[in-house]
Design an enzyme around this catalytic site. Sequence first.
Site, mmCIF file in Angstrom:
data_model
loop_
_atom_site.group_PDB
_atom_site.id
_atom_site.type_symbol
_atom_site.label_atom_id
_atom_site.label_comp_id
_atom_site.label_asym_id
_atom_site.label_seq_id
_atom_site.Cartn_x
_atom_site.Cartn_y
_atom_site.Cartn_z
ATOM 1 N N ASP A 193 0.647 -1.408 -0.006
ATOM 2 C CA ASP A 193 -0.075 0.106 -0.081
ATOM 3 C C ASP A 193 0.680 1.307 -0.014
ATOM 4 O O ASP A 193 0.473 2.430 0.306
ATOM 5 C CB ASP A 193 -0.712 -0.082 1.370
ATOM 6 C CG ASP A 193 -1.927 -1.174 1.295
ATOM 7 O OD1 ASP A 193 -2.202 -1.770 0.175
ATOM 8 O OD2 ASP A 193 -2.006 -1.719 2.533
ATOM 9 N N GLN A 253 1.999 -6.104 -3.177
ATOM 10 C CA GLN A 253 2.507 -6.174 -1.647
ATOM 11 C C GLN A 253 3.496 -5.354 -1.582
ATOM 12 O O GLN A 253 3.788 -4.300 -2.369
ATOM 13 C CB GLN A 253 2.760 -7.450 -1.285
ATOM 14 C CG GLN A 253 1.446 -8.511 -1.134
ATOM 15 C CD GLN A 253 0.939 -9.136 -2.353
ATOM 16 O OE1 GLN A 253 1.491 -9.374 -3.270
ATOM 17 N NE2 GLN A 253 -0.565 -8.814 -2.668
ATOM 18 N N GLY A 294 -4.422 -4.236 -3.613
ATOM 19 C CA GLY A 294 -5.514 -3.436 -3.991
ATOM 20 C C GLY A 294 -4.596 -2.156 -4.261
ATOM 21 O O GLY A 294 -4.266 -1.584 -3.671
ATOM 22 N N HIS A 295 -4.749 -1.872 -5.373
ATOM 23 C CA HIS A 295 -4.008 -0.761 -6.132
ATOM 24 C C HIS A 295 -4.992 0.527 -6.529
ATOM 25 O O HIS A 295 -5.906 0.272 -7.426
ATOM 26 C CB HIS A 295 -3.184 -1.352 -7.332
ATOM 27 C CG HIS A 295 -1.944 -2.150 -6.844
ATOM 28 N ND1 HIS A 295 -1.342 -2.773 -7.885
ATOM 29 C CD2 HIS A 295 -1.692 -2.632 -5.701
ATOM 30 C CE1 HIS A 295 -0.445 -3.594 -7.229
ATOM 31 N NE2 HIS A 295 -0.832 -3.392 -6.011
ATOM 32 N N ARG A 302 2.892 -29.305 -6.095
ATOM 33 C CA ARG A 302 2.588 -29.878 -7.526
ATOM 34 C C ARG A 302 1.245 -30.527 -7.883
ATOM 35 O O ARG A 302 1.089 -31.426 -8.667
ATOM 36 C CB ARG A 302 3.761 -30.556 -7.897
ATOM 37 C CG ARG A 302 4.952 -30.085 -7.790
ATOM 38 C CD ARG A 302 6.349 -30.960 -7.621
ATOM 39 N NE ARG A 302 6.305 -31.393 -6.079
ATOM 40 C CZ ARG A 302 7.107 -32.109 -5.882
ATOM 41 N NH1 ARG A 302 8.119 -32.811 -6.639
ATOM 42 N NH2 ARG A 302 7.133 -32.752 -4.721
ATOM 43 N N ILE A 350 3.827 12.440 1.112
ATOM 44 C CA ILE A 350 4.818 13.536 2.149
ATOM 45 C C ILE A 350 3.528 14.631 2.469
ATOM 46 O O ILE A 350 3.631 15.179 3.380
ATOM 47 C CB ILE A 350 5.843 14.210 1.749
ATOM 48 C CG1 ILE A 350 5.842 14.699 0.193
ATOM 49 C CG2 ILE A 350 7.130 13.049 1.511
ATOM 50 C CD1 ILE A 350 6.906 15.533 -0.128
ATOM 51 N N LYS A 408 1.759 2.232 -5.136
ATOM 52 C CA LYS A 408 2.301 1.306 -6.267
ATOM 53 C C LYS A 408 1.377 1.437 -7.780
ATOM 54 O O LYS A 408 2.005 1.567 -8.568
ATOM 55 C CB LYS A 408 2.562 -0.322 -6.321
ATOM 56 C CG LYS A 408 3.615 -0.632 -4.946
ATOM 57 C CD LYS A 408 3.656 -2.158 -4.646
ATOM 58 C CE LYS A 408 2.136 -2.508 -4.181
ATOM 59 N NZ LYS A 408 1.917 -2.180 -2.838
ATOM 60 N N THR A 427 -9.724 -5.224 1.623
ATOM 61 C CA THR A 427 -10.435 -5.929 2.844
ATOM 62 C C THR A 427 -11.359 -4.468 3.387
ATOM 63 O O THR A 427 -12.089 -4.998 4.603
ATOM 64 C CB THR A 427 -9.611 -6.583 3.731
ATOM 65 O OG1 THR A 427 -8.511 -5.655 4.122
ATOM 66 C CG2 THR A 427 -9.017 -7.782 3.081
#
Length: 428
Positions: free
Chosen positions: A13, A225, A40-41, A144, A333, A16, A302
Amino acid sequence: MSAFIVLGAQWGDEGKGKMTDYLAEEADVVVRFQGGNNAGHTVEVEDKQYKLHLIPSGVLYDTKLNVIGNGVVVDPKALFEEIDYLEGLGVKVTPEKLMISDRAHLIMPYHRVLDKLKEQARGKNDIGTTGKGIGPCYTDKFERSGIRVCDLLHKEVFVEKLKVNVEAKNEYITNVLHGEALSFEEIYNDYIAYEERLRPYVQDTSVKVYEAIKSNKQVLFEGAQGMLLDIDYGTYPYVTSSNTTAGGVSNGVGVGPTMITNAVGIAKAYTTRVGKGPFPTELENETGDWIREKGREFGVTTGRARRCGWLDLVILKTTVRVCGLTSLAVTKIDTLAGLEKIKVCVGYKFNGTIIDYFPASLEDLAKCEPVYEEFDGWDESVADARSYDEIPENAKKYLKRIEEITDTRISIVSVGPRRDQTMRIAEL
Ligand code: GDP
Ligand code: IMO
Ligand code: MG
């Protein structure tokens, strides 16, 4: 030739999505390499806000190719919900604009169920996952027994793999976790319907990305992440189940490390974390609450409140090292504007000495006491800055100190959520 990584330098968070969207302007291809719809972007363009989970943040441009690489875990239900959501907002998501790796693993309904039941079974030791089935899907991949996108395209392979999986998962779900069995037929019918819609998007994406780099296209790898949620270098076990670090790109896309030119770490001007796990500079007080409210620190996936704390340069130094960062992009900032004093952690006091690396053991980490430097704050005018010169002096001092301690240049400064509130001040 240029292929660069944009990744989270903290616990996720960091902004990104916003940075990827901003940098996508100069890219031709945007590629996700790990994670899934646990991400979540948020991207804000003019007065519109877009929330992306699985689809790369280059999707808002009509001219960019977006790729979901083999290292991503794909929930087809979530994928189509996201495509429908974007199309509802006027964003086209055609197979010319989005390609999905035939090697990516599929999140199945039993992965979501297992995620939730396992969290319940952990009780007070729960991880605080997003409940999207990420961990159980990666577990099957490495065990696998997973089902890949290419399996879904071969009906007879899919039926066999699904039968074996549903039987095994139902046994575990009912006998060990005391949950309810899932219906093979229901899953089969749903996934056969997804297959028809998925097929046009499926490609050997490693070939496409390689060809793009070879033909001098700009390729941006978008992390999900953050460094401290990495399965190897994060605060294990309070991490996600993939490699969120720069190393994850090669495996998660199928391009050699020598083809990647730059890696930009996105860092918030303070630190946040969702879910459980250690957080040395956490502010469990009024200042932490103030930052949460001002920075609107609530999860995109979430809705959970994010824990907030001071900037931790031990974390950034670790990310610089592990990911070979060529620069940092500092976001938010503007959120800190208005605070009289701002602290930055420059090391940890541990067993009588000062360390500047992140210890592996959570027990050792618990003994670490942050060592702070204190800075004078700056005012709200920072949000109006559009060039480095316009940034208030105290904020410049703060940024300079980050560069000094991490020994890494800052390439971008972000002073608000929108595309136009972003300054490019040095090379990536
Ligand atoms: P991601 O997961 O790293 O893409 O970040 P999220 O989207 O989950 O959270 C970052 C939040 O901060 C989003 O709501 C962004 O719109 C917002 N944001 C990004 N950069 C800035 C910034 O410089 N200032 C402010 N105020 N908000 C920002
Ligand atoms: P973006 O890409 C912040 C956290 C969860 C939990 C842990 C494991 O938006 O930065 P998982 O569902 O992955 O098994 O959960 O990881 N987590 C995130 N925290 N940002 C994210 O993504 C996250 N994705 C997972 O809260 O602590
Ligand atoms: Mg996020």
